[in-house]
Design a protein around this motif. Structure first.
Motif, PDB file in Angstrom:
ATOM      1  N   GLU A   1      10.510  25.885 -12.377  1.00 49.89           N
ATOM      2  CA  GLU A   1      11.574  25.305 -11.682  1.00 49.89           C
ATOM      3  C   GLU A   1      11.346  24.492 -10.732  1.00 49.89           C
ATOM      4  O   GLU A   1      11.765  23.311 -10.369  1.00 49.89           O
ATOM      5  N   ILE A   2      10.359  24.686  -9.902  1.00 49.97           N
ATOM      6  CA  ILE A   2       9.753  24.008  -8.683  1.00 49.97           C
ATOM      7  C   ILE A   2       9.452  22.699  -9.342  1.00 49.97           C
ATOM      8  O   ILE A   2       9.483  21.567  -8.728  1.00 49.97           O
ATOM      9  N   SER A   3       8.665  22.563 -10.268  1.00 51.42           N
ATOM     10  CA  SER A   3       7.897  21.345 -10.960  1.00 51.42           C
ATOM     11  C   SER A   3       9.054  20.442 -11.260  1.00 51.42           C
ATOM     12  O   SER A   3       8.945  19.246 -11.110  1.00 51.42           O
ATOM     13  N   GLU A   4       9.820  21.118 -12.092  1.00 51.84           N
ATOM     14  CA  GLU A   4      11.293  20.151 -12.452  1.00 51.84           C
ATOM     15  C   GLU A   4      11.943  19.795 -11.045  1.00 51.84           C
ATOM     16  O   GLU A   4      12.622  18.409 -11.540  1.00 51.84           O
ATOM     17  N   GLN A   5      12.090  20.358 -10.044  1.00 51.43           N
ATOM     18  CA  GLN A   5      12.755  19.936  -9.005  1.00 51.43           C
ATOM     19  C   GLN A   5      12.091  18.600  -8.429  1.00 51.43           C
ATOM     20  O   GLN A   5      12.489  17.618  -8.035  1.00 51.43           O
ATOM     21  N   LYS A   6      10.741  18.703  -8.397  1.00 48.60           N
ATOM     22  CA  LYS A   6       9.698  17.678  -7.909  1.00 48.60           C
ATOM     23  C   LYS A   6       9.876  16.423  -8.574  1.00 48.60           C
ATOM     24  O   LYS A   6       9.649  15.171  -8.295  1.00 48.60           O
ATOM     25  N   VAL A   7      10.220  16.489 -10.000  1.00 48.28           N
ATOM     26  CA  VAL A   7      10.441  15.299 -10.925  1.00 48.28           C
ATOM     27  C   VAL A   7      11.684  14.514 -10.399  1.00 48.28           C
ATOM     28  O   VAL A   7      11.390  13.377 -10.366  1.00 48.28           O
ATOM     29  N   SER A   8      12.678  14.866  -9.801  1.00 47.46           N
ATOM     30  CA  SER A   8      13.786  14.103  -9.388  1.00 47.46           C
ATOM     31  C   SER A   8      13.681  13.655  -7.860  1.00 47.46           C
ATOM     32  O   SER A   8      13.990  12.687  -7.404  1.00 47.46           O
ATOM     33  N   SER A   9      12.571  14.460  -7.183  1.00 41.83           N
ATOM     34  CA  SER A   9      12.248  13.947  -5.632  1.00 41.83           C
ATOM     35  C   SER A   9      11.124  13.376  -5.174  1.00 41.83           C
ATOM     36  O   SER A   9      11.040  12.700  -4.440  1.00 41.83           O
ATOM     37  N   TRP A  10      10.158  13.678  -6.070  1.00 40.47           N
ATOM     38  CA  TRP A  10       8.713  13.102  -5.860  1.00 40.47           C
ATOM     39  C   TRP A  10       8.527  12.035  -7.103  1.00 40.47           C
ATOM     40  O   TRP A  10       8.279  12.041  -8.119  1.00 40.47           O
ATOM     41  N   ASN A  11       8.713  10.825  -6.615  1.00 37.41           N
ATOM     42  CA  ASN A  11       8.538   9.648  -7.719  1.00 37.41           C
ATOM     43  C   ASN A  11       7.278   9.607  -8.246  1.00 37.41           C
ATOM     44  O   ASN A  11       7.316   9.391  -9.582  1.00 37.41           O
ATOM     45  N   GLU A  12       6.422   9.572  -7.630  1.00 38.34           N
ATOM     46  CA  GLU A  12       4.964   9.558  -8.294  1.00 38.34           C
ATOM     47  C   GLU A  12       4.641  10.804  -9.393  1.00 38.34           C
ATOM     48  O   GLU A  12       4.025  10.385 -10.337  1.00 38.34           O
ATOM     49  N   TRP A  13       5.098  11.813  -9.015  1.00 36.58           N
ATOM     50  CA  TRP A  13       4.854  12.893  -9.962  1.00 36.58           C
ATOM     51  C   TRP A  13       5.751  12.678 -11.198  1.00 36.58           C
ATOM     52  O   TRP A  13       5.270  13.026 -12.383  1.00 36.58           O
TER      53      TRP A  13
END
Length: 210
Positions: A56-68
Motif C-alpha cells: 500500500e505504501i508503494s502504491e501511495q507513492k505512485v500518486s505523490s512521487w512523480n519520479e517513482w
C-alpha cells in the motif's frame, strides 16, 4: 586459340571463387542471424520486471512521487521485435532510475532508502552496459533483470517499514529519553558531585593512620 581457352578457364575460376565467397558469406550471415535470434528470444523471455507496487505504501507513492511513478511505468513498457528496441528501453530505464535520487519524499529521504536506490541504479547500469555490448551476454542480462526485481522488492519493503514505524506511538517518557541521548542538547551540570559518606570516612581514617 590457347589464349582464348586460358582466358575462359580463368574466367570460370574467378566465377567459382566469387560464388564460393558469396556462399560462405551467406552462411556466416545466416549463422549470425540465428545467433541474434537466440539472444533476442532469451532476453525477451527473461525481460519481466515488477512494475506494480507490492504494498500500500508503494502504491501511495505512485500518486505523490512523480519520479517513482515514471520509473515503474518505464519498466512496465516491454519492448518488442528487435534487440535494438531492448537496448533503447534499457537506456530509458537507466535514466528514470537515476531520477529517483531527485525529489525523494521527506519521510523517505533517509539513508536506508537512499542506499537501496543506489544499489538499484547500479544493477540497472550494469544491465544497460551488457545489453549494449557487440556480443550480448543474454544470460547476464536476464540474471540482472532478476536482481533488479529483488532490489525493487527490498526498496518497497523498506518504504513500508518506515511508515509502519512512524505510526507506532512512542511510550511515555521515550521522547525525553531520546533527547537525553542527544549530546548536543545535554545541559552541563554546574553542581559538584556529592562525595559518598563512606568515602569521607575512609579519607579520615587514612589521615589518622598517617
Amino acid at each position: 586459340m590457347k589464349y582464348k581457352i586460358s582466358l575462359f578457364l580463368l574466367f570460370v575460376f574467378v566465377l567459382n571463387s566469387c560464388q564460393n565467397e558469396d556462399e560462405k558469406r551467406r552462411a556466416e550471415n545466416e549463422k549470425e542471424a540465428k545467433k541474434k535470434e537466440v539472444i533476442f528470444n532469451n532476453i525477451n523471455k527473461g525481460w519481466v520486471f515488477i512494475d506494480e507496487p507490492i504494498n500500500e505504501i508503494s502504491e501511495q507513492k505512485v500518486s505523490s512521487w512523480n519520479e517513482w511513478r515514471e520509473f515503474l511505468k518505464e519498466i512496465g513498457d516491454k519492448p518488442r521485435k528487435t534487440i535494438g528496441a531492448f537496448q533503447k528501453k534499457s537506456t530509458a530505464i537507466s535514466k528514470k532510475a537515476m531520477a529517483l535520487n531527485s525529489n525523494i519524499p521527506a519521510e523517505l529521504n533517509v539513508p536506508a532508502i537512499k542506499s537501496r536506490i543506489s544499489v538499484l541504479i547500479t544493477k540497472i547500469k550494469m544491465m544497460d552496459l551488457f545489453i549494449h555490448l557487440n556480443q550480448i551476454p543474454a544470460d547476464k542480462v536476464t540474471f540482472l533483470v532478476g536482481d533488479i526485481n529483488k532490489e525493487l522488492v527490498s526498496l518497497q519493503r523498506q518504504m513500508d517499514n518506515i511508515f509502519v514505524k512512524s505510526k507506532i506511538p512512542k511510550e511515555q517518557g521515550e521522547e525525553d529519553f531520546l533527547k537525553m541521548l542527544d549530546t548536543t542538547r545535554a545541559i552541563p551540570n554546574s553542581n559538584p558531585v556529592p562525595v559518598p559518606v563512606q568515602a569521607q570516612n575512609l579519607d579520615k581514617k587514612t589521615q589518622r593512620v598517617e
